[in-house]
Design a protein around this motif. Sequence first.
Motif, PDB file in Angstrom:
ATOM      1  N   ASP A  54     -11.417 -27.776 -40.685  1.00 35.29           N
ATOM      2  CA  ASP A  54     -11.908 -27.155 -41.910  1.00 35.29           C
ATOM      3  C   ASP A  54     -10.807 -26.513 -42.755  1.00 35.29           C
ATOM      4  OD1 ASP A  54     -13.921 -26.384 -43.643  1.00 35.29           O
ATOM      5  OD2 ASP A  54     -14.143 -24.423 -42.691  1.00 35.29           O
ATOM      6  N   THR A  74      -1.644 -28.981 -30.458  1.00 36.58           N
ATOM      7  CA  THR A  74      -2.756 -28.668 -29.563  1.00 36.58           C
ATOM      8  C   THR A  74      -2.299 -28.534 -28.109  1.00 36.58           C
ATOM      9  OG1 THR A  74      -4.393 -29.700 -30.961  1.00 36.58           O
ATOM     10  CG2 THR A  74      -4.942 -29.526 -28.646  1.00 36.58           C
ATOM     11  N   LEU A  75      -1.549 -29.508 -27.647  1.00 39.75           N
ATOM     12  CA  LEU A  75      -1.211 -29.512 -26.216  1.00 39.75           C
ATOM     13  C   LEU A  75      -0.096 -28.524 -25.880  1.00 39.75           C
ATOM     14  CD1 LEU A  75      -1.318 -33.331 -25.436  1.00 39.75           C
ATOM     15  CD2 LEU A  75      -3.011 -31.624 -24.850  1.00 39.75           C
ATOM     16  N   GLU A  76       0.793 -28.281 -26.822  1.00 42.27           N
ATOM     17  CA  GLU A  76       1.924 -27.396 -26.510  1.00 42.27           C
ATOM     18  C   GLU A  76       1.758 -26.000 -27.100  1.00 42.27           C
ATOM     19  OE1 GLU A  76       4.490 -27.667 -24.500  1.00 42.27           O
ATOM     20  OE2 GLU A  76       3.737 -29.598 -23.825  1.00 42.27           O
ATOM     21  N   LYS A  77       1.294 -25.939 -28.339  1.00 37.84           N
ATOM     22  CA  LYS A  77       1.219 -24.627 -28.983  1.00 37.84           C
ATOM     23  C   LYS A  77      -0.152 -23.986 -28.853  1.00 37.84           C
ATOM     24  CE  LYS A  77       3.994 -23.899 -32.311  1.00 37.84           C
ATOM     25  NZ  LYS A  77       5.150 -23.030 -32.536  1.00 37.84           N
ATOM     26  N   GLY A  78      -1.182 -24.778 -28.595  1.00 38.61           N
ATOM     27  CA  GLY A  78      -2.527 -24.204 -28.572  1.00 38.61           C
ATOM     28  C   GLY A  78      -2.899 -23.654 -29.918  1.00 38.61           C
ATOM     29  N   GLU A  79      -2.642 -24.437 -30.952  1.00 35.22           N
ATOM     30  CA  GLU A  79      -2.913 -23.950 -32.298  1.00 35.22           C
ATOM     31  C   GLU A  79      -3.824 -24.892 -33.069  1.00 35.22           C
ATOM     32  OE1 GLU A  79       0.875 -23.303 -34.109  1.00 35.22           O
ATOM     33  OE2 GLU A  79       1.226 -21.453 -32.989  1.00 35.22           O
ATOM     34  N   THR A  80      -4.898 -25.300 -32.445  1.00 33.45           N
ATOM     35  CA  THR A  80      -5.881 -26.084 -33.187  1.00 33.45           C
ATOM     36  C   THR A  80      -6.656 -25.102 -34.055  1.00 33.45           C
ATOM     37  OG1 THR A  80      -6.083 -27.251 -31.087  1.00 33.45           O
ATOM     38  CG2 THR A  80      -7.518 -27.954 -32.873  1.00 33.45           C
ATOM     39  N   LEU A 107     -12.717 -27.821 -28.280  1.00 35.18           N
ATOM     40  CA  LEU A 107     -11.985 -28.436 -27.171  1.00 35.18           C
ATOM     41  C   LEU A 107     -12.383 -27.773 -25.851  1.00 35.18           C
ATOM     42  CD1 LEU A 107      -8.469 -28.864 -28.794  1.00 35.18           C
ATOM     43  CD2 LEU A 107     -10.165 -30.619 -28.303  1.00 35.18           C
ATOM     44  N   GLU A 108     -12.545 -26.460 -25.880  1.00 40.38           N
ATOM     45  CA  GLU A 108     -12.951 -25.768 -24.666  1.00 40.38           C
ATOM     46  C   GLU A 108     -14.330 -26.269 -24.201  1.00 40.38           C
ATOM     47  OE1 GLU A 108     -12.986 -21.092 -23.606  1.00 40.38           O
ATOM     48  OE2 GLU A 108     -11.377 -21.851 -24.857  1.00 40.38           O
ATOM     49  N   ASN A 109     -15.231 -26.426 -25.181  1.00 41.48           N
ATOM     50  CA  ASN A 109     -16.553 -26.959 -24.848  1.00 41.48           C
ATOM     51  C   ASN A 109     -16.449 -28.355 -24.253  1.00 41.48           C
ATOM     52  OD1 ASN A 109     -18.013 -24.755 -25.680  1.00 41.48           O
ATOM     53  ND2 ASN A 109     -18.284 -25.510 -27.765  1.00 41.48           N
ATOM     54  N   ALA A 116     -10.333 -24.818 -31.255  1.00 44.28           N
ATOM     55  CA  ALA A 116     -10.121 -24.325 -29.895  1.00 44.28           C
ATOM     56  C   ALA A 116     -11.434 -24.303 -29.134  1.00 44.28           C
ATOM     57  CB  ALA A 116      -9.522 -22.935 -29.951  1.00 44.28           C
ATOM     58  N   LYS A 148     -12.481 -23.860 -35.669  1.00 43.74           N
ATOM     59  CA  LYS A 148     -13.358 -24.082 -34.525  1.00 43.74           C
ATOM     60  C   LYS A 148     -12.724 -24.995 -33.480  1.00 43.74           C
ATOM     61  CE  LYS A 148     -17.454 -22.223 -35.520  1.00 43.74           C
ATOM     62  NZ  LYS A 148     -18.639 -21.915 -34.744  1.00 43.74           N
TER      63      LYS A 148
END
Lengths: 637, 432, 258
Positions: free
Chosen positions: A576, A346-352, A360-362, A357, A355
Motif C-alpha cells: 500500500d 524482507t528476508l534480511e532487513k525485515g522491512e516489508t 507474512l506472519e499469518n 509483516a 501490512k
Amino acid sequence: MILDWLPPTLIGFLLVLAGIGAIRRMNLWRAGQAEKVNILAGLLAMPKRYLHDLHHVVERDKYMSRTHVATGGGFVLAMVLVLFVHLFGVKSEILAWALLAALVLMFCGALFVYKRRMNPPSRLSKGPWMRLPKSLLTFSITFFVLTLPAAGILPEGTGGWVLTLVLSVLILMSLSEMLFGMTWGGPMKHAFAGALHLAFHRRPERFGGGRSTGLKPAVLGEASHGVAKPTDFKWNQLLGFDACVQCGRCEAVCPAFAAGQPLNPKKLIQDMVVGFAGGTDAKYAGSPYPGVDVGNAKGAPDQIITNGLISSDTLWSCTTCRACVEECPMMIEHVDAIVDMRRFLTLEKGETPNKGAQVLENIIATDNPNGYSPASRTHWAADQNLNLMKDVKQADVLFWVSDGAFDMRSQRILRAFVKLMKAANIDVAILGDEELDSGDVARRLGDDAAFQSLAKRNLATLSKYSFKTIVTTDPHAFHCLKNEYGDFGSDALKGVEVLHHTTFLNRLVKEGRLQLDTFKGGKVTYHDPCYLGRYNGEYDAPRELLASLGIDVAEMERSGYRSRCCGGGGGAPITDIPGERRIADMRMEDVVSTGAEMVAVGCQQCTAMLEGVVEPRPVVKDIAEILVSQLSEEVNS
Amino acid sequence: MSEFPSTEATSSGLLRRDPRTEWIARNRLHPLHSSVVSAGQGEVRGPTGLLRKNPHVIGFIGPNGIKRIDRANLSAAGLNSKKRAGEAKEVQLPLHVVDNPDGYIMVVADMIGGRLTSHDKDILGLAHQLVAENKAADKGNIAVVLVCFGESKETQFDLAGVDRLLHITGQEFEGFAPEARLSALMQIEAQYKPENWLFPDSIHGGTDLACRLASRLGERPATQAWQVTATSTVSRGASGSCDISRETPRILMLMEECANAIEDTRHQVLDLEFDVNSVDTGDNYRLIDQGQIEVDSNAVPLAEAEFILSAGNGIHNWDQFHAVAAALRATEGASRVAVDDGFMPRSRQVGASGTWVTARVYLAVGISGAIQHMQGIGQCDKVVAINTDAGCDMVKRADLAVIEDSEAVLEALMKLAQEHYSSKEQEKSDAA
Amino acid sequence: MPPKVNVVSLVSIGRHPQSGRSRRAEQDGRAVELGLKLSKKSLTVVHAGDAQEPVLRQYAGMGLDSLTVLPQPADGDALPILVDFLKSSKAQVVLTGVRAESGESSGMLPYLLAEQLGWPLVPRVAEILTIKQGAAEVLLALPRGQRRSVIVSLPFIATVDNAAAEARQTAFGPGLRADFKVLDVNSVKDEAMATWQISAAKPRPKRLKVVKAKTAADRMKAATAKPVGGGGKVMKNETAAEKAQAIFDLLLEEKVVR
C-alpha cells in the motif's frame, strides 16, 4: 596527399578505444554473480533473437521499427564496410557502392529519428539521446563524402587536405558517438550491451515464441538473501540493465507510474546502471519517479541499493503486472530485479511495509494471508457436496480452491464454478483443508523462504493423489502451480495439466457439455488479469466463452497483452504505497469509457479490486458467475 | 404505610377486588364488620394495655396529594384485597446467617468505580457454592468475606452474598497500590487463615494482586479457573486452548461466569475486625503511582476504542468531521475509500483489511458498508448510521439509522456535544 | 538512553490462536521489541526450553546477534534456572509477556521471579519512558486504551501488555544466522504438573437468561414475546436536529458520552 593517413588512423584509434571500453564494461558486468550461460549457443542464437524476437516487440510501434531497421541496419552494414574500405583499404568499387547504399539507408533512417526527436513524447529520455540523430546524420554524411572517391564518383584527392581535415573532425565527432560511446556509456551502448544481452539472456525460453514468467527460486541459507548491492545481481542481469534504450515504453504502461506512485521502470533500470557503474543519477534525462527529484541518487557496485540509490517505496510500488517486461523491446526483466531486491528487504532487513509483516506472519503460522483458522478452509463448501481427495484418492479434475475460500465475495465465484462443473458432470475433487496458500503473495513480497515451504508442502500433498488436471479460479495460484512449482524437484505435477477455469470451461463449452442461453444483458467488456494474460498467455479462452454466450466484447483500449493491471498483484494492496490515484480507479475508468454495463473478470483479486471502486460503476463479475446465470435449466434438472 | 388506595394493582397489573369484604366493610351492622375493618391494621395495645389507635393510619393520601378520610371504610376492604397481591411484590429474601464461623473464604473484588462488577458477583456466588459443599461435608460453618479496597459506593452487598465485609480504606490503598494491598492481604492471611482466596482473573487488578499473594505465600494458584468445586478445579491453560483439571488450590483466579451470582438470599454484611493501622505500610514501596494520565481519545488504539466515529465516502467536510470527533471525544475511524482517497491515514481503516474494532458504540457517517467493513465491526455492540441511502447495508445493520445528509446531522451533534460538556463544566465549577 | 541499562527479555514459545501452531508469542515479541528500544544491540534474550525449537529463529530474526537458551525438558520448571541466570547476569530490567501462550500460561513466572529476587514487579507495561538515576518511569496499560504512570526503582521485572509497541518483523536471514548460546544448566522437574490432567478446552456453556417471572401472566409473556432486535430504528422524516438528538440520546444511554 599529406593527410590521407588521418581518417584510417582515427577510425583505428577509436576502434581501439572502443575495444578498451568494451573490456571495461564487461568487467563491470562480471562483478555480478556467476550464472551459467551457454556462451556459444547464445552468440549463435543472437542474430535470430535480434531479427525475430526483438523485432517482433519493436514492431508494435511501426514507425519506430522501420526507422530502427533503416538506421540500425544501415549503420551495422556501413560500419563493417567502412572497416574494409577505409581501414584496411580494400580497393573495390563494389564494396564502396555498397557502403554508399548502406549510408543512404542509414541517412534516411536517421532523418526519421531526427524528426521524432523534434517533439519527443514524454516517455523518451532527452539529454545525450537528443544528440544521437545528429551524430547519426553526421556519420552517414561524413562517410558518404569520404567514400565517394573510393566509389569512383569523385576523383581521388578532391577537396584536398582541407576537406580531409574537415572530414576527419567529423569522423572524430560521429565515431566518438558511435564507437567510443558504444562501450563507454553513450546512447549507442544499447547496441553493444543489447546484442550481448540477447545472446546471454537469463530467460532464453522467451525467444522463439516461448514464455518464461516464473520467478527464479532464491537460494536459502547463505550469508545473505536477495539483492542488497548491485553486484548481488547475476552478471547477465547487470548486462540486461545496460541494454536499456530508455525508450520509456515501460513507463508508458506502468500502472504504478500512472497512479503517481514512486516507480518508473525506466528510471529503475537506469538507477541499476548507476549502481553497478558507480556515480549519481544527475545525467538521467527522462521522467523521474513520481514525486522524487532526480540528482540525489548515488550508487556504487558495493553499496546497499536502498541506501541512497533508490527508496524501498519504489520497489514496493510494483504490482508485478509484467506490463513493462512485455513492452520492453530489449526484453529486460524488471520484475525479476524488483523481486530480487524485495527479497533482501524482507528476508534480511525485515522491512516489508505496512501490512506486509503481518501477512507474512499469518502465512507462516496459518498458511493463509489473513490468519484464518486452517480448519475453516472448507467451510464455504459445506453445502457443495464436493469430494475430498483425502477420501476419494483420485479424480479426473482437482479443483484448486485457493485462498478465495476464506473470502465471502470470492466464494460466490467458487460456488458458480462448482455448479458449472456439476452441470457438466465432471469428476472433481478438492484438497479441502489439506490445501495451503499457493505462496504467491509471500513470494512477490520477497519471502521466498515462506513460498518454498508452502510449495514443498503443497507438492507433497499433491503427490499423494492422482488426477489428470488441476483447475483453479485464481490466476495467481494458477501461475505458481504451472510455472513456479516445477523448480522444487517434485513429480507431483508431472503429466498433470494445470488449467485456469476459463480455459477449462471453454473446453467444456466447445465439447457441448454445458448448455448455455444467450446473454441478454447490456454491453460487456473483459479485463485481462495479468497473471492469466501476460504471465500465461491466455487471452482467447475468456473471450471465446463470452462469445459463446453471444456477447460481443467491447474491448478496452488497453486489453490483451497491454491490459492495465487492477492494482491487486504483487502484494501491492498489502504494501500500500501511497500515490495520487488508485490503480483500480484508473482501470475502472477504462471500463467506463467502453460504455460497458458489466466487466467480466477471470480473477478473484481483480474482482475484489474493481469492486472496491466507489459506486456507481459497472457491475464486476467473474466469467464463471456470468456463465452460471446463463446455464440452461434443462441441464440443471 | 398510610396509603389505602381503593384499587390496587398487583405486580402483574391486574386489579383484584373482593366485593364481599367491601360490602361487609360498608355495613357497620354486619357481625363481621369489626374484624374486617381491623384486619388491615391489627390491634395495637399500648404499654398499659390500652387499645391504641394510630391516627396516621386513618385516611389515605388521595391522588392529588391531599389526605382523605374514608368514612365508608371502603379502603379497608381495598387493603384486604391488596394483601394477596402484595405478597408477590415485596418479597423479603431469607437472610443467610452465619454465626461464629469456623472459617472464612476471602473474595477480593475488583470494585471498578467503587461497585461490585458482575465478575465480582459471580465469584461471590462461587464462594457460596464452596461454602455449601463444605457444609455438606461437615467441614464446618464458613463465612464469605468480601475484601475491598478504597472508596465503596456499593449499597447491595447483602444481596450479592457478602457475609462479612473487610473494607480497607486509606490513602495508601487508593489507585495503583499493589504493594500496600499485598501487605494488607498478608495481614488478613495471618489474622484469619482463610480456607480460600478467590480473585477475579481480570485486567482490573485482580490477577495482579492474586499473583503477588500467591508468590509471596509460595502457593501455586489456579489461574483462568472456570469450573471449581471444593475438591477439583478445571482451569484454562495454553492461552485458553486446553483444560487443566487438578485439586482445588487455596488461591484461585476465576474467569467470568464461573458460577451464578447470589439471587435468592440476603446476607449479613457484618464488618470484620481488621486494624488498618497495623498493616505494615512502609516507605519501602518501590512502585510509586503517578496517577492515570490524560489520554487523547484519538490516541487510543482503534481496536481498543470504546466509541468510534467513523467516516466514509459520504463525508465532504473533513474539518467538521474532525471537530465533531473531538467534541464527542470519540476515536476516529474510516472506511477503506476514505483512506484510499487520502483523507485519513491507513492506520484508521476499519474492516477486514484494516482494524477489527470492538467499540461499544460505532457511529458510521456516510459509510454504506462494504462486506469487509461490516466484518470489521462485527463485535460492536451498538451501531449508529448516518447515511443518505436508506437501502445500504450499514443502515440495515444499524441499531439506529438516520437518513440525512451527514453535514447537517454532524452540525447538530456538534452543538449537542458542546452544550452537554459545557453544562458539565458548569456543574463541576458550581460544585467546587 | 544513557547510562547503559542491562535489559533481559524472556521469551517463550507462542501458539497461534487459529492454527494452534508454534509462533513468536505476541507479548514476548513485544518484550523483545521494548528491550531493543531500551538497549539496542546489547539486549539479552533468554529462552528456557528446547534449543532446537524453530520458533526461536523468529525471535532471533528481530535483529538479535545471539540468543541465550537454558535447556529444559517440556515438563521442567523454568523458575530456579531463571533465578540463577538473572542473579548472575546483573540484569537491571527484565521484560516478559503477561502470560505465556503455551503450557499452564498462569502468568505466575514473573511474579515468582520478582519474589525470589526481591525485585519490584510492574504489571502490564505499555511503555518504558525513561530510565535514570536508578528509577524508571513506566506507563501501565489500562483497559480501553487508558494509561497510568508509575515510577519504579531498578532493578525490576515488567510484564509487557498487548498495548506495547508491536514486535518488529522477523527477518529470515538474520534469524537463521543468529548464534544460540546454549548454557549448561540443571533442570528441575515440575512435579505438581505431573498430577494434572490436561485435555483440549471444552467449550464453556453460555449463561442462559433465566426469566424470573412470578406470575403466570409474566411467564406467558416471556415465553411468547418476540425477541427484541431484527433491524434497528430508522429515522427518515424528522428534522436533522431531532435525528441528532436521537443519536445523542443513544450515546448518553450507552455512557460513551459522559
